[in-house]
Design a protein around this motif. Sequence first.
Motif, PDB file in Angstrom:
ATOM      1  N   UNK A 120       0.833  -1.195   0.000  1.00  0.00           N
ATOM      2  CA  UNK A 120       0.000   0.000   0.000  1.00  0.00           C
ATOM      3  C   UNK A 120       0.870   1.249   0.000  1.00  0.00           C
ATOM      4  N   UNK A 165       2.138   1.668  -3.471  1.00  0.00           N
ATOM      5  CA  UNK A 165       1.103   1.867  -4.486  1.00  0.00           C
ATOM      6  C   UNK A 165       0.969   3.332  -4.869  1.00  0.00           C
ATOM      7  N   UNK A 218      -3.848  -3.801 -10.792  1.00  0.00           N
ATOM      8  CA  UNK A 218      -4.898  -3.214 -11.623  1.00  0.00           C
ATOM      9  C   UNK A 218      -5.987  -2.541 -10.789  1.00  0.00           C
ATOM     10  N   UNK A 219      -5.856  -2.570  -9.464  1.00  0.00           N
ATOM     11  CA  UNK A 219      -6.727  -1.736  -8.650  1.00  0.00           C
ATOM     12  C   UNK A 219      -6.262  -0.282  -8.669  1.00  0.00           C
ATOM     13  N   UNK A 220      -5.045  -0.049  -9.121  1.00  0.00           N
ATOM     14  CA  UNK A 220      -4.480   1.302  -9.097  1.00  0.00           C
ATOM     15  C   UNK A 220      -4.300   1.854 -10.500  1.00  0.00           C
ATOM     16  N   UNK A 221      -3.685   1.050 -11.381  1.00  0.00           N
ATOM     17  CA  UNK A 221      -3.387   1.533 -12.731  1.00  0.00           C
ATOM     18  C   UNK A 221      -3.862   0.483 -13.744  1.00  0.00           C
ATOM     19  N   UNK A 222      -4.191   0.898 -14.974  1.00  0.00           N
ATOM     20  CA  UNK A 222      -4.607  -0.078 -15.987  1.00  0.00           C
ATOM     21  C   UNK A 222      -3.441  -0.940 -16.448  1.00  0.00           C
ATOM     22  N   UNK A 260      -2.981 -12.819  -0.797  1.00  0.00           N
ATOM     23  CA  UNK A 260      -4.323 -12.675  -1.361  1.00  0.00           C
ATOM     24  C   UNK A 260      -5.370 -12.413  -0.299  1.00  0.00           C
ATOM     25  N   UNK A 261      -5.273 -13.115   0.822  1.00  0.00           N
ATOM     26  CA  UNK A 261      -6.366 -13.008   1.784  1.00  0.00           C
ATOM     27  C   UNK A 261      -5.983 -12.207   3.028  1.00  0.00           C
ATOM     28  N   UNK A 262      -4.832 -12.511   3.609  1.00  0.00           N
ATOM     29  CA  UNK A 262      -4.537 -11.915   4.913  1.00  0.00           C
ATOM     30  C   UNK A 262      -3.419 -10.882   4.866  1.00  0.00           C
ATOM     31  N   UNK A 265      -2.261  -7.531   5.098  1.00  0.00           N
ATOM     32  CA  UNK A 265      -2.894  -6.295   5.540  1.00  0.00           C
ATOM     33  C   UNK A 265      -2.308  -5.081   4.848  1.00  0.00           C
ATOM     34  N   UNK A 266      -1.162  -5.259   4.182  1.00  0.00           N
ATOM     35  CA  UNK A 266      -0.491  -4.079   3.622  1.00  0.00           C
ATOM     36  C   UNK A 266      -0.167  -4.287   2.148  1.00  0.00           C
ATOM     37  N   UNK A 267      -0.841  -5.269   1.509  1.00  0.00           N
ATOM     38  CA  UNK A 267      -0.547  -5.578   0.107  1.00  0.00           C
ATOM     39  C   UNK A 267      -1.770  -5.252  -0.733  1.00  0.00           C
ATOM     40  N   UNK A 316      -2.564 -10.318  -8.567  1.00  0.00           N
ATOM     41  CA  UNK A 316      -3.722 -10.515  -7.691  1.00  0.00           C
ATOM     42  C   UNK A 316      -3.394 -10.435  -6.209  1.00  0.00           C
ATOM     43  N   UNK A 345      -4.231  -5.920  -3.615  1.00  0.00           N
ATOM     44  CA  UNK A 345      -4.613  -7.199  -4.222  1.00  0.00           C
ATOM     45  C   UNK A 345      -4.721  -7.047  -5.734  1.00  0.00           C
TER      46      UNK A 345
END
Lengths: 173, 161
Positions: free
Chosen positions: B78, B81, B122-126, B111-113, B115-117, B106, B119
Motif C-alpha cells: 500500500x 502503491x 490493476x486496482x491502481x493503474x490499468x 491474497x487473503x490476509x 494487511x499491507x498488500x 492478484x 490485491x
Amino acid sequence: MTFTIEDITARLSAHLECALSLEPNSPVPLIIVPPEQLRAAANRLRYDHDLWFEHLNCITGVERAGGYEIVITLFSTKLSMMLNIKVKATGEEPTIPSITDIFPAADWHEREVFDMFGIRFDGHYDHRRILCADDWEGYPLRKNYQPPLFFHDIPVTVNVPGGHQIPVTRVPK
Amino acid sequence: MGIIEGRYGPNVVITSVDKVFNWSRSRSLWPITFGLACCAIEMMATSASRFDLDRLGIFFRPTPRQSDVMLVSGTVTVKMAERIKRLYEQMAEPKWVISMGSCANSGGPYWEYGYHVVKGVDLIIPVDVYIPGCPPRPEALIDAFLQLREKIERETIAKKV
C-alpha cells in the motif's frame, strides 16, 4: 572461563540488586528483566569484561494474553553464546525504555516492534514507523487488529471475510 | 493524437502513418528501471547478458519521462502503491503496463490476509499484459514483451484504443 546461564543471571542480579527469573526449558537461555532495570542490564551485559554480549541480534515482540513481551537477543563472541532478555509490558500503549544508545543496532528493530505492536520505546531518538506508511492506523500484528477498507483511496481488504462489502472495480484499460 | 482522434476511419493516410508509428513504438519499448521484489531479480536476469532484452530494443530508462512501459515486478504494498501511481502518471503517453508475477496480478500469497498488500496492481493503474508465475521465468517476461508488441501493432492513431 566458561559461564553458564545461572552464572550470568547471578552476576546480573547481584549488579542490579534485584532477583531475576530464568525461563526454564527455553532453547536459548532467557532471562526475564523488569522494564525499569532493562537499561542497566543491557549496559552490564554489553560492557562486562567477562561476558561481552556486544552483538545485538534481534529485538522482537510477542503478544500474549494479558500483555506484550519484548525479546532482545544478544550474542557474545567471547563466550560464543546467545542470550535472550525478555521484558514485559502491558496496557494499550505499552512503554519500555529504549536501548539505542547502548546498542545502536537496536534502532530499526525498536522501530519495527513499534510499527507492528505499538510498543513505545522511551528515549528512542527517531521514534517513527518503519515498514507501514507514516499515517497508517493501528498496529498490524496485534491480535485485535482489523485492517482498513481503504487507505488513501486504495482498496486494502478485498478478499478477507468481513472485508469489502461493496465490489471493488479494477482499473479498465 | 487529439486532433485526429475519432474523426477518421482507416483510410490510406491513417493506416500508413499507423504502420510507421506502431513499428517504431513497438520496436523500442523502454521500461522504467523499477523493481519491487523477487520478480525484479528475474527482470534483471532478463535484461542481463544471458537473455539480453537489448536485442529486442528494450532498454531500461532511469526516469519515467523517457519510459514507455511500466514493469510492475513484484509485491505492491500500500505504501508503494501511491508511488507507483505517481510514476505512472509522470510517464508520457503512449504508455503501457506489464504486471509481472502473481503478487502484481492478484496479491499472490498475500491474497487473503496481507494487511499491507494491494490485491492486484490493476486496482491502481490499468494493465496491458499479465504474466503468471512466482516468479515468472525470463522467457515468460520476453513473451510478455512480444505480446505487448503485437498489441501495439493493432493500435491506430485515429481512435483511442
